[in-house]
Design a protein around this motif. Sequence first.
Motif, PDB file in Angstrom:
ATOM      1  N   GLN A 137      -5.872  18.333   2.521  1.00 56.21           N
ATOM      2  CA  GLN A 137      -6.901  18.343   1.738  1.00 56.21           C
ATOM      3  C   GLN A 137      -7.381  16.895   1.418  1.00 56.21           C
ATOM      4  N   ALA A 138      -6.416  15.976   1.122  1.00 55.01           N
ATOM      5  CA  ALA A 138      -6.767  14.503   0.547  1.00 55.01           C
ATOM      6  C   ALA A 138      -5.575  13.825   0.793  1.00 55.01           C
ATOM      7  N   VAL A 139      -6.209  12.305   0.978  1.00 56.81           N
ATOM      8  CA  VAL A 139      -4.983  11.410   1.134  1.00 56.81           C
ATOM      9  C   VAL A 139      -5.405  10.356  -0.149  1.00 56.81           C
ATOM     10  N   LYS A 140      -4.476   9.896  -0.927  1.00 55.97           N
ATOM     11  CA  LYS A 140      -4.771   8.999  -2.060  1.00 55.97           C
ATOM     12  C   LYS A 140      -3.939   7.690  -1.418  1.00 55.97           C
ATOM     13  N   VAL A 141      -4.818   6.638  -1.548  1.00 56.74           N
ATOM     14  CA  VAL A 141      -4.288   5.301  -0.894  1.00 56.74           C
ATOM     15  C   VAL A 141      -4.307   4.460  -2.254  1.00 56.74           C
ATOM     16  N   THR A 142      -3.211   3.821  -2.615  1.00 52.01           N
ATOM     17  CA  THR A 142      -3.127   2.610  -3.492  1.00 52.01           C
ATOM     18  C   THR A 142      -2.758   1.369  -3.150  1.00 52.01           C
ATOM     19  N   THR A 143      -3.572   0.452  -3.334  1.00 54.21           N
ATOM     20  CA  THR A 143      -3.165  -0.864  -2.853  1.00 54.21           C
ATOM     21  C   THR A 143      -2.468  -1.409  -3.838  1.00 54.21           C
ATOM     22  N   ALA A 144      -1.845  -2.791  -3.127  1.00 51.51           N
ATOM     23  CA  ALA A 144      -0.873  -3.466  -4.052  1.00 51.51           C
ATOM     24  C   ALA A 144      -1.532  -4.204  -5.273  1.00 51.51           C
ATOM     25  N   MET A 190       1.046  -1.162  -0.042  1.00 49.34           N
ATOM     26  CA  MET A 190       0.130  -0.088   0.003  1.00 49.34           C
ATOM     27  C   MET A 190       0.869   1.101  -0.127  1.00 49.34           C
ATOM     28  N   SER A 191       0.556   2.175  -0.950  1.00 50.01           N
ATOM     29  CA  SER A 191       1.166   3.531  -0.723  1.00 50.01           C
ATOM     30  C   SER A 191       0.259   4.558  -0.416  1.00 50.01           C
ATOM     31  N   LYS A 192       0.662   5.500   0.011  1.00 48.22           N
ATOM     32  CA  LYS A 192      -0.119   6.639   0.644  1.00 48.22           C
ATOM     33  C   LYS A 192       0.595   8.158  -0.039  1.00 48.22           C
ATOM     34  N   GLU A 193      -0.485   8.785  -0.644  1.00 47.48           N
ATOM     35  CA  GLU A 193       0.376  10.080  -1.296  1.00 47.48           C
ATOM     36  C   GLU A 193      -0.764  11.394  -0.698  1.00 47.48           C
ATOM     37  N   ILE A 194      -0.130  12.478  -0.468  1.00 50.11           N
ATOM     38  CA  ILE A 194      -0.717  13.507  -0.039  1.00 50.11           C
ATOM     39  C   ILE A 194      -1.335  14.123  -1.098  1.00 50.11           C
ATOM     40  N   VAL A 195      -2.454  14.717  -1.328  1.00 48.92           N
ATOM     41  CA  VAL A 195      -3.005  15.387  -2.271  1.00 48.92           C
ATOM     42  C   VAL A 195      -3.268  16.673  -2.020  1.00 48.92           C
ATOM     43  N   TYR A 196      -2.680  17.831  -2.908  1.00 53.27           N
ATOM     44  CA  TYR A 196      -2.890  19.098  -2.218  1.00 53.27           C
ATOM     45  C   TYR A 196      -3.233  20.028  -3.724  1.00 53.27           C
ATOM     46  N   THR A 197      -4.022  20.982  -3.763  1.00 58.20           N
ATOM     47  CA  THR A 197      -4.049  21.935  -4.750  1.00 58.20           C
ATOM     48  C   THR A 197      -4.362  23.393  -4.033  1.00 58.20           C
ATOM     49  N   ASP A 198      -3.874  24.322  -4.896  1.00 58.28           N
ATOM     50  CA  ASP A 198      -4.017  25.738  -4.458  1.00 58.28           C
ATOM     51  C   ASP A 198      -5.246  26.336  -4.854  1.00 58.28           C
ATOM     52  N   GLN A 199      -6.010  25.423  -5.608  1.00 57.09           N
ATOM     53  CA  GLN A 199      -7.431  25.591  -6.116  1.00 57.09           C
ATOM     54  C   GLN A 199      -8.655  25.573  -5.267  1.00 57.09           C
ATOM     55  N   ALA A 200      -8.070  25.178  -4.058  1.00 56.49           N
ATOM     56  CA  ALA A 200      -9.091  24.869  -2.740  1.00 56.49           C
ATOM     57  C   ALA A 200      -8.588  25.571  -1.690  1.00 56.49           C
ATOM     58  N   PRO A 201      -9.204  25.810  -0.541  1.00 56.65           N
ATOM     59  CA  PRO A 201      -8.536  26.266   0.645  1.00 56.65           C
ATOM     60  C   PRO A 201      -7.439  25.379   1.335  1.00 56.65           C
ATOM     61  N   THR A 235      -7.117   2.554  -6.344  1.00 53.53           N
ATOM     62  CA  THR A 235      -6.953   3.876  -5.512  1.00 53.53           C
ATOM     63  C   THR A 235      -8.078   4.362  -5.046  1.00 53.53           C
ATOM     64  N   THR A 236      -7.917   4.858  -3.767  1.00 55.94           N
ATOM     65  CA  THR A 236      -9.068   5.448  -2.963  1.00 55.94           C
ATOM     66  C   THR A 236      -8.553   6.967  -2.531  1.00 55.94           C
ATOM     67  N   LEU A 237      -9.364   7.864  -3.001  1.00 58.48           N
ATOM     68  CA  LEU A 237      -8.966   9.007  -2.588  1.00 58.48           C
ATOM     69  C   LEU A 237     -10.026   9.594  -1.325  1.00 58.48           C
ATOM     70  N   TYR A 238      -9.377  10.237  -0.170  1.00 61.53           N
ATOM     71  CA  TYR A 238     -10.186  10.572   0.759  1.00 61.53           C
ATOM     72  C   TYR A 238      -9.937  12.132   1.058  1.00 61.53           C
ATOM     73  N   VAL A 239     -11.184  12.542   0.572  1.00 61.08           N
ATOM     74  CA  VAL A 239     -11.179  14.189   0.630  1.00 61.08           C
ATOM     75  C   VAL A 239     -11.686  14.554   2.016  1.00 61.08           C
ATOM     76  N   SER A 240     -11.015  15.487   2.915  1.00 59.50           N
ATOM     77  CA  SER A 240     -11.291  16.086   3.815  1.00 59.50           C
ATOM     78  C   SER A 240     -12.445  17.077   3.549  1.00 59.50           C
ATOM     79  N   GLY A 241     -13.260  17.212   4.668  1.00 60.34           N
ATOM     80  CA  GLY A 241     -14.405  18.185   4.656  1.00 60.34           C
ATOM     81  C   GLY A 241     -14.216  19.387   4.152  1.00 60.34           C
ATOM     82  N   GLN A 242     -14.660  20.119   3.177  1.00 64.76           N
ATOM     83  CA  GLN A 242     -14.606  21.366   2.514  1.00 64.76           C
ATOM     84  C   GLN A 242     -15.658  22.225   2.728  1.00 64.76           C
TER      85      GLN A 242
END
Length: 127
Positions: free
Chosen positions: A20-27, A1-12, A31-38
């Motif tokens: 803002q979000a964490v993307k998890v990719t399994t073996a 499993m790998s974990k990647e932090i997702v960020y954009t300056d197009q959102a607060p 891929t699942t993207l967990y987007v924090s409350g906006q």
Amino acid sequence: MSKEIVYTDQAPAPIGPYNQAVKVTTACGSTTLYVSGQVAIELAPLGDIQAETQKVMENVGAILRAGNMDYANVVKATIFVKDMNNFAAINEVYGRFFTSDFPARETVEVARLPKDVNVEISVIAVN
């Protein structure tokens, strides 16, 4: 499993110790993207619930794109509202972002939200 932090300056930017979000990719490659409350802190002062919801959903969309996904990938949404009397107006705007295969969802009324916003939405997306 790998974990990647997702960020954009197009959102607060986060206002606390979270991303803002964490993307998890399994073996196996899913891929699942967990987007924090906006929230729509860019619109302060707040007041128009439809404009606020529109901005929240645009922020969610920007984060989805930063994670190489879009609204069609969303499988679960959570909506927190300060006043359930705004449900119909929020639902109308929210519904514009999904055309079919709607995600699972709950909507919960809460006493207070960060920055005194009226609506906060988080999503989980899968690719």
